[in-house]
Design a protein around this motif. Structure first.
Motif, PDB file in Angstrom:
ATOM      1  N   VAL A 183      -0.808   5.525   3.888  1.00 38.72           N
ATOM      2  CA  VAL A 183      -0.110   4.237   3.925  1.00 38.72           C
ATOM      3  C   VAL A 183      -1.069   3.133   4.346  1.00 38.72           C
ATOM      4  CG1 VAL A 183       1.711   2.933   5.081  1.00 38.72           C
ATOM      5  CG2 VAL A 183       2.166   5.260   4.312  1.00 38.72           C
ATOM      6  N   GLU A 184      -1.904   3.412   5.343  1.00 36.19           N
ATOM      7  CA  GLU A 184      -2.895   2.420   5.782  1.00 36.19           C
ATOM      8  C   GLU A 184      -3.841   2.068   4.647  1.00 36.19           C
ATOM      9  OE1 GLU A 184      -6.905   2.193   8.578  1.00 36.19           O
ATOM     10  OE2 GLU A 184      -5.523   3.875   8.817  1.00 36.19           O
ATOM     11  N   ILE A 185      -4.312   3.065   3.905  1.00 31.81           N
ATOM     12  CA  ILE A 185      -5.246   2.819   2.804  1.00 31.81           C
ATOM     13  C   ILE A 185      -4.592   1.943   1.742  1.00 31.81           C
ATOM     14  CG2 ILE A 185      -6.471   3.938   0.896  1.00 31.81           C
ATOM     15  CD1 ILE A 185      -6.990   6.302   2.818  1.00 31.81           C
ATOM     16  N   VAL A 186      -3.350   2.265   1.385  1.00 29.18           N
ATOM     17  CA  VAL A 186      -2.638   1.472   0.383  1.00 29.18           C
ATOM     18  C   VAL A 186      -2.469   0.031   0.868  1.00 29.18           C
ATOM     19  CG1 VAL A 186      -0.437   1.170  -0.818  1.00 29.18           C
ATOM     20  CG2 VAL A 186      -1.468   3.452  -0.650  1.00 29.18           C
TER      21      VAL A 186
ATOM     22  N   ARG B 118       8.024   9.515   2.769  1.00 33.09           N
ATOM     23  CA  ARG B 118       6.965   8.494   2.785  1.00 33.09           C
ATOM     24  C   ARG B 118       7.062   7.479   1.652  1.00 33.09           C
ATOM     25  NH1 ARG B 118       1.193  11.109   3.895  1.00 33.09           N
ATOM     26  NH2 ARG B 118       0.884   9.102   4.956  1.00 33.09           N
ATOM     27  N   ALA B 119       7.947   7.674   0.691  1.00 31.13           N
ATOM     28  CA  ALA B 119       8.005   6.775  -0.464  1.00 31.13           C
ATOM     29  C   ALA B 119       8.276   5.334  -0.048  1.00 31.13           C
ATOM     30  CB  ALA B 119       9.055   7.252  -1.462  1.00 31.13           C
ATOM     31  N   ALA B 120       9.228   5.128   0.841  1.00 33.46           N
ATOM     32  CA  ALA B 120       9.602   3.770   1.239  1.00 33.46           C
ATOM     33  C   ALA B 120       8.431   3.061   1.926  1.00 33.46           C
ATOM     34  CB  ALA B 120      10.819   3.800   2.154  1.00 33.46           C
ATOM     35  N   ALA B 121       7.746   3.778   2.821  1.00 30.37           N
ATOM     36  CA  ALA B 121       6.619   3.163   3.528  1.00 30.37           C
ATOM     37  C   ALA B 121       5.479   2.837   2.565  1.00 30.37           C
ATOM     38  CB  ALA B 121       6.123   4.091   4.640  1.00 30.37           C
TER      39      ALA B 121
ATOM     40  N   GLY C  79      14.347   5.339  -5.414  1.00 31.61           N
ATOM     41  CA  GLY C  79      15.089   4.574  -4.414  1.00 31.61           C
ATOM     42  C   GLY C  79      14.241   3.532  -3.712  1.00 31.61           C
ATOM     43  N   ALA C  80      12.929   3.782  -3.650  1.00 35.04           N
ATOM     44  CA  ALA C  80      12.013   2.841  -2.996  1.00 35.04           C
ATOM     45  C   ALA C  80      11.546   1.738  -3.944  1.00 35.04           C
ATOM     46  CB  ALA C  80      10.811   3.589  -2.434  1.00 35.04           C
TER      47      ALA C  80
END
Length: 348
Positions: free
Chosen positions: A82-85, A106-109, A151-152
């Motif tokens: 998530v940080e990399i993205v 993790r999809a939403a994050a 959903g995300a």
């Protein structure tokens, strides 16, 4: 402006492997099921750190690279994904290929961090067949992951299916699956024995093209690689949209779209390749099929990255049509590359 190789191919995209670890052991992949796969964790000793990945992206963006796709192994085994993205350059298109097992949590994050699209590997809609192909019992988790991605807001979700003798019989069910479910697309990837071995598993991909052409309501051709797209389950009189040059995915609608990726013995495909790859341990790789073109980036300083990227682009050649040439109906190594090591499926 993007850098071009000597064959006029501008490099506008990059695929970055964040790890070679994977929690699946797919029968068609010789480099899966490796390493510590207990769950998302910090980068391992040989893997690039988040800072190094971001530095790499910032440098290639200087050279006109517009898109990045994070891959593995299984990229979601990185705790810092998530940080990399989130830290990727704001004007880069960011996507990911995953087996989907960690998407439910993790999809939403990832979507909030800036992930725009996701490809999920799914070779069958039958749980038993899926388990046999992936050597895992994660079918329900993958389906849940696809739903979480939708959903995300990561629609359309593209399902990746490798087409080979063990999976060819599942193609009709997969086509029906994407036609019946909003937001899904299907990408049929021709099995590549030059990478994974088992040449007996290779099929005549034209059989799949012909079947889809009969089944589809309409067919269109993308500029990228000249790929054909088949639309099923829609009004046959619908107006055919035009895909603009440089558009990575074309129309946003995902319902019933099936695309075939058929690089094997396809010189046109190679002539239109605009990507380079980066291995999990920080080496540029100019061609997926080759194992003799890796270029290390040293300590991944900005100048080392720039130098290695320039050299990688300058040395890129189409695999079919240049590195391999056709003689008497057979693809053989071009004489000018005979002094380079022969790639084998077991090479790293």
């Amino acid at each position: 402006m993007p850098l071009e190789d000597d064959h006029g191919r501008a490099v506008t995209g990059i695929r970055v492997s964040l790890t070679d670890r994977c929690n699946f052991d797919c029968v068609y992949c010789h480099n899966e099921g490796l390493g510590d796969t207990r769950g998302p964790m910090d980068p391992q000793d040989e893997e690039m750190t988040a800072d190094e990945v971001i530095r790499l992206l910032e440098v290639v963006r200087e050279f006109g690279v517009e898109t990045v796709k994070f891959t593995g192994g299984e990229p979601m085994l990185r705790q810092d994904l998530v940080e990399i993205v989130r830290r990727a350059p704001d004007d880069m298109d960011v996507s990911m290929t995953t087996n989907g097992t960690f998407l439910p949590d993790r999809a939403a994050a990832l979507a909030d961090a800036g992930l725009e699209r996701v490809n999920v590997s799914q070779d069958a809609v039958d749980p038993d067949a899926f388990a046999e192909l992936t050597q895992s019992g994660a079918y329900d988790k993958v389906i849940e992951g696809v739903e979480a991605a939708l959903g995300a807001g990561l629609a359309p979700v593209k399902l990746n299916m490798v087409v080979m003798e063990p999976t060819a019989g599942y193609v009709p069910q997969m086509v029906d699956h994407v036609a019946a479910n909003d937001g899904l697309q299907l990408q049929l990837i021709e099995y590549m024995p030059e990478i994974a071995g088992h040449p007996e598993w290779a099929i005549d991909i034209d059989r799949v093209h012909d079947w889809l052409a009969d089944r589809a309501d309409r067919v269109e051709r993308r500029e990228m690689h000249g790929r054909r797209r088949y639309y099923v389950g829609e009004d046959a009189d619908a107006e055919t949209p035009t895909i603009a040059a440089g558009d990575p995915d074309g129309p946003a609608a995902g319902d019933g779209m099936v695309e075939i990726v058929d690089p094997v013995e396809n010189a046109e495909f190679c002539a239109n390749c605009h990507r380079v790859r980066v291995t999990h341990d920080g080496q540029f790789k100019g061609c997926l099929n080759r194992h003799d073109d890796h270029r290390a980036m040293g300590e991944l300083s900005r100048e080392e990255i720039r130098t290695a990227f320039r050299e990688t682009v300058a040395s890129r050649v189409p695999y079919y049509g240049e590195y391999l040439v056709e003689e008497d109906g057979e693809w053989v190594r071009n004489d000018r590359y005979l002094d380079q090591p022969v790639p084998t499926p077991d090479d790293d």
